[in-house]
Design a protein around this motif. Structure first.
Motif, PDB file in Angstrom:
ATOM      1  N   GLY A 183      56.101  79.136  34.613  1.00  0.00           N
ATOM      2  CA  GLY A 183      54.882  80.380  35.396  1.00  0.00           C
ATOM      3  C   GLY A 183      56.244  80.945  35.448  1.00  0.00           C
ATOM      4  O   GLY A 183      57.175  81.028  35.303  1.00  0.00           O
ATOM      5  N   PRO A 184      56.213  81.737  36.918  1.00  0.00           N
ATOM      6  CA  PRO A 184      56.761  82.953  37.115  1.00  0.00           C
ATOM      7  C   PRO A 184      57.878  82.095  37.312  1.00  0.00           C
ATOM      8  O   PRO A 184      59.034  83.042  37.842  1.00  0.00           O
ATOM      9  CB  PRO A 184      56.114  83.610  37.791  1.00  0.00           C
ATOM     10  CG  PRO A 184      55.237  83.236  38.907  1.00  0.00           C
ATOM     11  CD  PRO A 184      54.636  82.333  37.499  1.00  0.00           C
ATOM     12  N   ARG A 185      58.344  81.170  37.965  1.00  0.00           N
ATOM     13  CA  ARG A 185      59.559  80.505  38.874  1.00  0.00           C
ATOM     14  C   ARG A 185      59.427  79.627  38.453  1.00  0.00           C
ATOM     15  O   ARG A 185      60.908  78.695  38.175  1.00  0.00           O
ATOM     16  CB  ARG A 185      59.108  79.676  40.423  1.00  0.00           C
ATOM     17  CG  ARG A 185      58.865  80.594  41.306  1.00  0.00           C
ATOM     18  CD  ARG A 185      57.537  80.224  42.211  1.00  0.00           C
ATOM     19  NE  ARG A 185      56.720  81.105  43.031  1.00  0.00           N
ATOM     20  CZ  ARG A 185      56.355  81.938  43.094  1.00  0.00           C
ATOM     21  NH1 ARG A 185      54.924  81.542  42.300  1.00  0.00           N
ATOM     22  NH2 ARG A 185      55.961  83.072  44.635  1.00  0.00           N
ATOM     23  N   GLY A 186      59.415  79.001  36.692  1.00  0.00           N
ATOM     24  CA  GLY A 186      60.378  78.201  36.089  1.00  0.00           C
ATOM     25  C   GLY A 186      59.084  77.446  34.840  1.00  0.00           C
ATOM     26  O   GLY A 186      57.582  77.799  35.317  1.00  0.00           O
ATOM     27  N   ALA A 187      59.656  76.410  34.463  1.00  0.00           N
ATOM     28  CA  ALA A 187      58.902  75.245  33.569  1.00  0.00           C
ATOM     29  C   ALA A 187      58.988  74.174  33.698  1.00  0.00           C
ATOM     30  O   ALA A 187      60.471  73.874  33.965  1.00  0.00           O
ATOM     31  CB  ALA A 187      58.980  75.767  32.287  1.00  0.00           C
ATOM     32  N   ARG A 188      58.046  73.576  33.606  1.00  0.00           N
ATOM     33  CA  ARG A 188      57.690  72.019  33.617  1.00  0.00           C
ATOM     34  C   ARG A 188      57.485  71.187  32.767  1.00  0.00           C
ATOM     35  O   ARG A 188      56.303  71.757  32.275  1.00  0.00           O
ATOM     36  CB  ARG A 188      57.801  70.906  35.177  1.00  0.00           C
ATOM     37  CG  ARG A 188      55.787  71.070  35.344  1.00  0.00           C
ATOM     38  CD  ARG A 188      55.977  70.844  36.553  1.00  0.00           C
ATOM     39  NE  ARG A 188      56.185  72.002  37.798  1.00  0.00           N
ATOM     40  CZ  ARG A 188      56.057  71.085  38.485  1.00  0.00           C
ATOM     41  NH1 ARG A 188      55.597  70.642  39.206  1.00  0.00           N
ATOM     42  NH2 ARG A 188      56.750  72.144  39.848  1.00  0.00           N
ATOM     43  N   ALA A 189      57.883  69.929  31.809  1.00  0.00           N
ATOM     44  CA  ALA A 189      57.450  69.630  30.708  1.00  0.00           C
ATOM     45  C   ALA A 189      57.744  68.447  30.915  1.00  0.00           C
ATOM     46  O   ALA A 189      58.098  67.844  31.828  1.00  0.00           O
ATOM     47  CB  ALA A 189      58.862  69.776  29.538  1.00  0.00           C
ATOM     48  N   VAL A 190      56.595  67.935  30.190  1.00  0.00           N
ATOM     49  CA  VAL A 190      56.651  66.990  30.046  1.00  0.00           C
ATOM     50  C   VAL A 190      56.467  65.794  28.801  1.00  0.00           C
ATOM     51  O   VAL A 190      55.344  66.474  28.010  1.00  0.00           O
ATOM     52  CB  VAL A 190      55.656  66.005  30.897  1.00  0.00           C
ATOM     53  CG1 VAL A 190      53.881  65.768  30.487  1.00  0.00           C
ATOM     54  CG2 VAL A 190      55.244  64.371  31.256  1.00  0.00           C
ATOM     55  N   ILE A 191      56.700  64.911  27.955  1.00  0.00           N
ATOM     56  CA  ILE A 191      56.383  64.370  26.771  1.00  0.00           C
ATOM     57  C   ILE A 191      55.840  62.452  27.151  1.00  0.00           C
ATOM     58  O   ILE A 191      56.783  62.222  27.850  1.00  0.00           O
ATOM     59  CB  ILE A 191      57.652  64.559  26.167  1.00  0.00           C
ATOM     60  CG1 ILE A 191      58.619  65.706  26.184  1.00  0.00           C
ATOM     61  CG2 ILE A 191      57.878  64.247  24.737  1.00  0.00           C
ATOM     62  CD1 ILE A 191      59.735  65.951  25.295  1.00  0.00           C
ATOM     63  N   CYS A 192      55.285  62.721  26.333  1.00  0.00           N
ATOM     64  CA  CYS A 192      54.492  61.887  25.880  1.00  0.00           C
ATOM     65  C   CYS A 192      54.561  60.857  25.092  1.00  0.00           C
ATOM     66  O   CYS A 192      54.709  61.592  23.307  1.00  0.00           O
ATOM     67  CB  CYS A 192      53.222  61.006  26.825  1.00  0.00           C
ATOM     68  SG  CYS A 192      52.818  61.653  28.479  1.00  0.00           S
ATOM     69  N   ASP A 193      54.570  59.897  24.768  1.00  0.00           N
ATOM     70  CA  ASP A 193      54.694  58.819  23.824  1.00  0.00           C
ATOM     71  C   ASP A 193      53.370  58.547  22.971  1.00  0.00           C
ATOM     72  O   ASP A 193      52.214  58.987  23.582  1.00  0.00           O
ATOM     73  CB  ASP A 193      55.245  57.310  23.148  1.00  0.00           C
ATOM     74  CG  ASP A 193      54.560  56.267  24.153  1.00  0.00           C
ATOM     75  OD1 ASP A 193      53.100  56.392  24.920  1.00  0.00           O
ATOM     76  OD2 ASP A 193      55.073  55.543  24.773  1.00  0.00           O
TER      77      ASP A 193
END
Length: 398
Positions: A91-101
């Motif tokens: 989004g315009p305020r940044g990014a968040r990422a999640v990683i799963c097995d």
């Protein structure tokens, strides 16, 4: 392909799903006998299925402890660490990422803020677009030093705006610089041609709530988010309602449409406090000015929301607005205002979001599992691990 062969392949796939499901849920390796008992399949069938799954790299053979004299029985375990699936909310305020097995268990999470001077090295990534390079930065941060992004089997991306079926962002008020870009294609190239699926952020939040959040157990869900702007998405029969032009729920696409008097280019502007979260927090604490503003706000949006409800007739409306502890200050006046708009006594229940601010990124990774399951597991029809994906929301909301 003839009918008999199709039937054999369908049965084989169903057996693979059944055996892999038992192993994925187990905390330890299982013998052929245990799997046979759990699935109802014969031992020879289980043995043949396990041979296939070992060849696919989804299962490995280990030695089980012997209960008596003789060689120990063979046992098998799900190689959950053999691959990764990621989701990113940009989004315009940044990014968040999640990683799963491969089991859906979260193994990495990170947030990345935009750099006002541009992302270093952006010219080497994703078509020279710094906003998209932020996705790579968030993934790198989530992976840290312990995860190898070369193991990614699929990536889901959430974007604000109208997203085409092929992953192109058609239009976006929040991120206009990305409009027209083939986002999925650019990211797939940047990630070494890994499968990339892209969809609207609010639609993915609604999907996550329906699959494993406050809307779990319901087929028809309307998701209403009140934050910097007011957004709606619809899930019908367990699937995101896109519409023939991918515009379902995009009420802001109506010319001249304003949810409220204080909406400016889709952004909500408040008088008693600066943000909606602050207004709701003050209202929940008993502040009279904030309570009056919330009630007036609900009265203004009630007509539009009631129209959506009468068109869709959902079982439940999931509402996200502010902190979980404050959402009651919104739900009560909203239900009352909508009740005044409806003639019929039949109406959906209104419930607070179960996934909060993580609904979007969890929807992104869950969508990757949904749409790329065959590529992820090598098995057709294996169910996405939504319950595992969303089970530890508290761990990343603090």
């Amino acid at each position: 392909m003839d009918t008999a062969r199709e039937a054999v392949q369908a049965e084989r796939a169903a057996n693979q799903v059944a055996c892999l499901g038992v192993l994925a849920e187990a905390d330890e390796a299982c013998t052929i006998g245990v799997i046979s008992e759990a699935t109802g399949l014969s031992r020879p069938t289980v043995r043949a299925v396990l041979d296939d799954l070992v060849e696919l790299g989804m299962v490995e053979s280990v030695s089980a402890a012997s209960a008596g004299p003789g060689r120990p029985a063979r046992a098998f375990r799900f190689v959950r660490e053999g691959g990764l699936v990621a989701g990113v909310d940009l989004g315009p305020r940044g990014a968040r990422a999640v990683i799963c097995d491969l089991s859906g268990r979260r193994v990495g999470y990170a947030e990345a803020a935009p750099d006002e001077h541009g992302v270093e090295g952006a010219e080497q990534h994703v078509g020279r677009h710094a906003d998209l390079a932020l996705i790579s930065r968030a993934l790198d941060a989530a992976a840290g030093s312990s995860l190898d992004l070369g193991q990614l089997r699929a990536v889901g991306i959430a974007l604000p705006g109208v997203v085409e079926a092929d992953g192109r962002l058609r239009a976006s008020l929040a991120m206009p610089d990305l409009a027209g870009l083939p986002v999925a294609e650019l990211l797939a190239k940047d990630l070494g041609q890994k499968p990339v699926v892209v969809d609207n952020d609010i639609k993915l939040a609604g999907l996550a709530e329906q699959r494993a959040g406050a809307g779990r157990g319901y087929s028809d869900v309307v998701y209403l988010q009140i934050g910097h702007r007011l957004s709606v998405s619809i899930v019908l029969d367990g699937s995101i309602r896109q519409g023939s032009h991918r515009l379902a729920g995009e009420l802001g696409a109506q010319r001249g449409m304003r949810w409220t008097r204080n909406a400016r280019r889709g952004q909500l502007v408040w008088s008693s406090r600066r943000t909606s979260a602050q207004v709701l927090s003050a209202a929940a604490a008993g502040d009279a000015e904030a309570q009056a503003e919330v009630e007036d706000f609900c009265a203004q949006i009630a007509e539009r929301v009631a129209t959506v409800l009468l068109v869709v007739d959902p079982e439940v409306v999931v509402v996200r607005g502010g902190a979980a502890k404050d959402v009651g200050a919104l739900l009560r006046p909203l239900e009352a205002a909508i009740e005044r708009e409806l003639v019929s006594p039949e109406r959906p229940s209104f419930v607070a979001s179960g996934l909060g601010r993580e609904a979007v990124v969890l929807g992104a990774v869950g969508n990757a599992f949904d749409r790329c399951g065959s590529e992820i597991y090598g098995v057709h029809g294996y169910p996405s691990p939504w319950a595992r994906i969303t089970h530890d929301v508290e761990g990343i909301t603090k």
